[in-house]
Scaffold this motif. Structure first.
Motif, PDB file in Angstrom:
ATOM      1  N   TYR A   1      10.243  -0.494   0.845  1.00  0.00           N
ATOM      2  CA  TYR A   1      11.348   0.379   0.660  1.00  0.00           C
ATOM      3  C   TYR A   1      11.961   0.867  -0.974  1.00  0.00           C
ATOM      4  N   PRO A   2      11.743   2.114  -1.608  1.00  0.00           N
ATOM      5  CA  PRO A   2      12.936   2.272  -3.419  1.00  0.00           C
ATOM      6  C   PRO A   2      14.047   1.927  -3.501  1.00  0.00           C
ATOM      7  N   ALA A   3      14.977   1.317  -2.558  1.00  0.00           N
ATOM      8  CA  ALA A   3      16.327   1.378  -2.620  1.00  0.00           C
ATOM      9  C   ALA A   3      15.675  -0.504  -2.536  1.00  0.00           C
ATOM     10  N   VAL A   4      14.681  -1.158  -2.395  1.00  0.00           N
ATOM     11  CA  VAL A   4      15.114  -3.054  -3.035  1.00  0.00           C
ATOM     12  C   VAL A   4      13.653  -3.045  -4.911  1.00  0.00           C
ATOM     13  N   ARG A   5      12.811  -1.666  -5.195  1.00  0.00           N
ATOM     14  CA  ARG A   5      12.201  -2.097  -6.105  1.00  0.00           C
ATOM     15  C   ARG A   5      12.467  -2.438  -7.312  1.00  0.00           C
ATOM     16  N   ALA A   6      13.575  -2.373  -7.894  1.00  0.00           N
ATOM     17  CA  ALA A   6      14.054  -3.751  -9.082  1.00  0.00           C
ATOM     18  C   ALA A   6      14.661  -4.818  -8.096  1.00  0.00           C
ATOM     19  N   GLU A   7      14.646  -5.625  -7.030  1.00  0.00           N
ATOM     20  CA  GLU A   7      14.356  -6.788  -6.689  1.00  0.00           C
ATOM     21  C   GLU A   7      13.580  -8.015  -6.326  1.00  0.00           C
ATOM     22  N   VAL A   8      11.892  -5.691  -6.268  1.00  0.00           N
ATOM     23  CA  VAL A   8      10.280  -6.864  -6.446  1.00  0.00           C
ATOM     24  C   VAL A   8       9.983  -7.130  -8.107  1.00  0.00           C
ATOM     25  N   GLU A   9      10.233  -5.492  -8.208  1.00  0.00           N
ATOM     26  CA  GLU A   9      10.474  -5.592  -9.802  1.00  0.00           C
ATOM     27  C   GLU A   9      10.921  -7.027 -10.359  1.00  0.00           C
ATOM     28  N   GLY A  10      11.739  -7.251 -10.469  1.00  0.00           N
ATOM     29  CA  GLY A  10      12.954  -8.722 -10.711  1.00  0.00           C
ATOM     30  C   GLY A  10      11.632 -10.287 -10.607  1.00  0.00           C
ATOM     31  N   ALA A  11      11.414  -9.931  -9.381  1.00  0.00           N
ATOM     32  CA  ALA A  11      10.019 -11.357  -9.465  1.00  0.00           C
ATOM     33  C   ALA A  11       8.506 -11.021  -9.536  1.00  0.00           C
ATOM     34  N   GLY A  12       8.481 -10.105 -10.812  1.00  0.00           N
ATOM     35  CA  GLY A  12       7.059  -9.710 -11.614  1.00  0.00           C
ATOM     36  C   GLY A  12       5.953  -8.651 -11.253  1.00  0.00           C
ATOM     37  N   CYS A  13       6.101  -8.373 -10.420  1.00  0.00           N
ATOM     38  CA  CYS A  13       5.470  -6.733  -9.819  1.00  0.00           C
ATOM     39  C   CYS A  13       5.129  -5.999 -10.793  1.00  0.00           C
ATOM     40  N   SER A  14       4.586  -4.944 -10.427  1.00  0.00           N
ATOM     41  CA  SER A  14       4.750  -3.755 -11.068  1.00  0.00           C
ATOM     42  C   SER A  14       4.353  -2.807  -9.530  1.00  0.00           C
ATOM     43  N   TRP A  15       5.907  -1.883  -9.356  1.00  0.00           N
ATOM     44  CA  TRP A  15       6.051  -1.647  -8.417  1.00  0.00           C
ATOM     45  C   TRP A  15       5.313   0.207  -8.269  1.00  0.00           C
ATOM     46  N   VAL A  16       4.953   1.076  -7.426  1.00  0.00           N
ATOM     47  CA  VAL A  16       3.946   1.632  -7.400  1.00  0.00           C
ATOM     48  C   VAL A  16       4.260   2.768  -6.187  1.00  0.00           C
ATOM     49  N   ASP A  17       4.827   4.508  -6.498  1.00  0.00           N
ATOM     50  CA  ASP A  17       4.870   5.302  -5.437  1.00  0.00           C
ATOM     51  C   ASP A  17       3.789   5.457  -5.194  1.00  0.00           C
ATOM     52  N   GLY A  18       3.133   4.862  -3.170  1.00  0.00           N
ATOM     53  CA  GLY A  18       2.923   5.700  -2.586  1.00  0.00           C
ATOM     54  C   GLY A  18       2.376   3.710  -2.038  1.00  0.00           C
ATOM     55  N   THR A  19       1.549   4.140  -1.053  1.00  0.00           N
ATOM     56  CA  THR A  19       0.571   2.710  -0.035  1.00  0.00           C
ATOM     57  C   THR A  19       0.226   2.746  -1.311  1.00  0.00           C
ATOM     58  N   VAL A  20      -0.307   0.791  -1.312  1.00  0.00           N
ATOM     59  CA  VAL A  20      -0.634  -0.167  -2.206  1.00  0.00           C
ATOM     60  C   VAL A  20      -1.500  -0.596  -1.596  1.00  0.00           C
ATOM     61  N   ARG A  21      -2.169  -0.567  -2.383  1.00  0.00           N
ATOM     62  CA  ARG A  21      -3.890  -2.296  -1.566  1.00  0.00           C
ATOM     63  C   ARG A  21      -4.040  -2.950  -3.298  1.00  0.00           C
TER      64      ARG A  21
ATOM     65  N   GLY B   1       8.269 -16.359  -4.361  1.00  0.00           N
ATOM     66  CA  GLY B   1       7.806 -16.282  -5.538  1.00  0.00           C
ATOM     67  C   GLY B   1       5.979 -16.169  -5.488  1.00  0.00           C
ATOM     68  N   VAL B   2       5.833 -14.989  -5.003  1.00  0.00           N
ATOM     69  CA  VAL B   2       3.930 -14.492  -4.916  1.00  0.00           C
ATOM     70  C   VAL B   2       3.991 -12.892  -5.646  1.00  0.00           C
ATOM     71  N   LEU B   3       4.405 -12.353  -6.510  1.00  0.00           N
ATOM     72  CA  LEU B   3       4.602 -11.521  -6.650  1.00  0.00           C
ATOM     73  C   LEU B   3       4.211 -10.833  -7.977  1.00  0.00           C
ATOM     74  N   GLU B   4       4.176 -12.082  -8.887  1.00  0.00           N
ATOM     75  CA  GLU B   4       4.010 -12.016  -9.864  1.00  0.00           C
ATOM     76  C   GLU B   4       2.437 -11.240 -10.224  1.00  0.00           C
ATOM     77  N   ASP B   5       2.730 -10.458 -11.443  1.00  0.00           N
ATOM     78  CA  ASP B   5       1.376  -9.562 -11.929  1.00  0.00           C
ATOM     79  C   ASP B   5       0.744  -9.381 -10.607  1.00  0.00           C
ATOM     80  N   ARG B   6       1.171  -8.725  -9.493  1.00  0.00           N
ATOM     81  CA  ARG B   6       0.728  -8.182  -8.733  1.00  0.00           C
ATOM     82  C   ARG B   6       0.981  -6.644  -9.123  1.00  0.00           C
ATOM     83  N   GLU B   7       0.356  -5.571  -8.022  1.00  0.00           N
ATOM     84  CA  GLU B   7       0.928  -3.824  -7.647  1.00  0.00           C
ATOM     85  C   GLU B   7       0.948  -3.867  -6.773  1.00  0.00           C
ATOM     86  N   ILE B   8       2.841  -3.394  -6.374  1.00  0.00           N
ATOM     87  CA  ILE B   8       3.226  -3.712  -4.699  1.00  0.00           C
ATOM     88  C   ILE B   8       3.818  -1.984  -4.627  1.00  0.00           C
ATOM     89  N   THR B   9       3.871  -1.973  -3.439  1.00  0.00           N
ATOM     90  CA  THR B   9       5.421  -1.094  -3.053  1.00  0.00           C
ATOM     91  C   THR B   9       6.007  -1.376  -2.297  1.00  0.00           C
TER      92      THR B   9
END
Length: 197
Positions: free
Chosen positions: A139-159, A129-137
Motif C-alpha cells: 500500500y503506497p502509505a507504507v512505502r517509506a516503512e518497507v523501503e526502510g527495511a532495505g527493499c526497492s519499492w515498485v508501483d504495481g504488482t511485483v514478482r 527483516g526479510v526485505l533486504e535487496d528485494r523489489e516489492i510493492t
C-alpha cells in the motif's frame, strides 16, 4: 500440478477482501489453506475491515465479516506448509509484534518458499527483516516503512523470485495469477457453458 498446503496469517481487522478472496480462490483451484491467528483457536473468528476507495486522501474503513480461524498460529509448524499468504488491513501493524508471526514469516524466506503479501502485509515482512535487496510493492502509505527495511519499492504488482506483492485488493487478478504461477498451479479454462434460452 500437486496441490499445496498454504498458510494465511490473519488477525482482527484484517482487510475483508484481502483475506477472503485469496483463501477461497486458492481452495477453488485445489490447494489446502489454513487461516492461522495468534492467541485464537480453531473455530474462533476474527473481525474483518473493508477498506474502500472513494476519492478521499486515504481509504474509508467499515466493519466487514467474521472470518473463521482454522488453527492457532502457536500450534503450527511452518515446515508443514508449502507457501504463505500475508493479507493487509489494520492487522499487520500489531501482528508484527508477535514472535510467532515473525518466526513463521522468516521460515518461509529461509526455505525460499512462495510468499504472497498484499497492501499493509509487507509491514510484517519488514518487521521480520526479510526485505533486504528485494523489489516489492505495498500500500503506497507504507512505502517509506518497507523501503526502510532495505527493499526497492515498485508501483504495481511485483514478482521477485518466490515473493509476490500487490498494493491492495484491486490488484487481486494480477497478484493471484502471479502467485498461482509461482505455486506451479495450472488452471484449466474450460469452455463457458451456454445458458438455456
Amino acid at each position: 500440478m500437486s496441490n499445496k498446503k498454504i498458510l494465511e496469517i490473519v488477525g482482527d481487522f484484517v482487510e475483508d477482501y484481502e483475506v477472503m478472496v485469496p483463501y477461497q480462490a486458492l481452495e477453488m483451484v485445489g490447494h489446502e489453506v489454513d487461516a492461522a491467528c495468534p492467541e485464537k483457536e480453531a473455530g474462533d473468528t476474527v473481525k474483518t475491515a473493508v477498506h474502500d476507495f472513494r476519492g478521499d486522501q486515504t481509504y474509508l474503513e467499515t466493519r466487514g465479516h467474521d472470518f473463521g480461524v482454522d488453527v492457532a498460529l502457536e500450534e503450527i509448524d511452518p515446515a508443514d506448509y508449502d507457501a504463505l499468504v500475508v493479507p493487509g488491513g489494520r492487522a499487520p501493524e500489531y501482528l508484527r509484534t508477535y514472535d510467532s508471526v515473525i518466526e513463521t514469516v522468516q521460515h518461509f524466506f529461509e526455505e525460499d518458499k512462495p510468499v504472497a503479501a498484499l497492501c499493509h502485509g509487507p509491514q510484517i515482512l519488514a518487521a521480520a527483516g526479510v526485505l533486504e535487496d528485494r523489489e516489492i510493492t505495498s500500500y503506497p502509505a507504507v512505502r517509506a516503512e518497507v523501503e526502510g527495511a532495505g527493499c526497492s519499492w515498485v508501483d504495481g504488482t511485483v514478482r521477485d523470485g518466490n515473493l509476490v506483492t500487490g498494493q491492495a485488493w484491486p490488484d487481486h487478478p494480477e497478484w493471484l495469477a502471479e502467485f498461482l504461477d509461482v505455486l506451479g498451479t495450472e488452471v484449466d479454462h474450460a469452455d463457458p457453458v451456454a445458458a438455456d434460452d
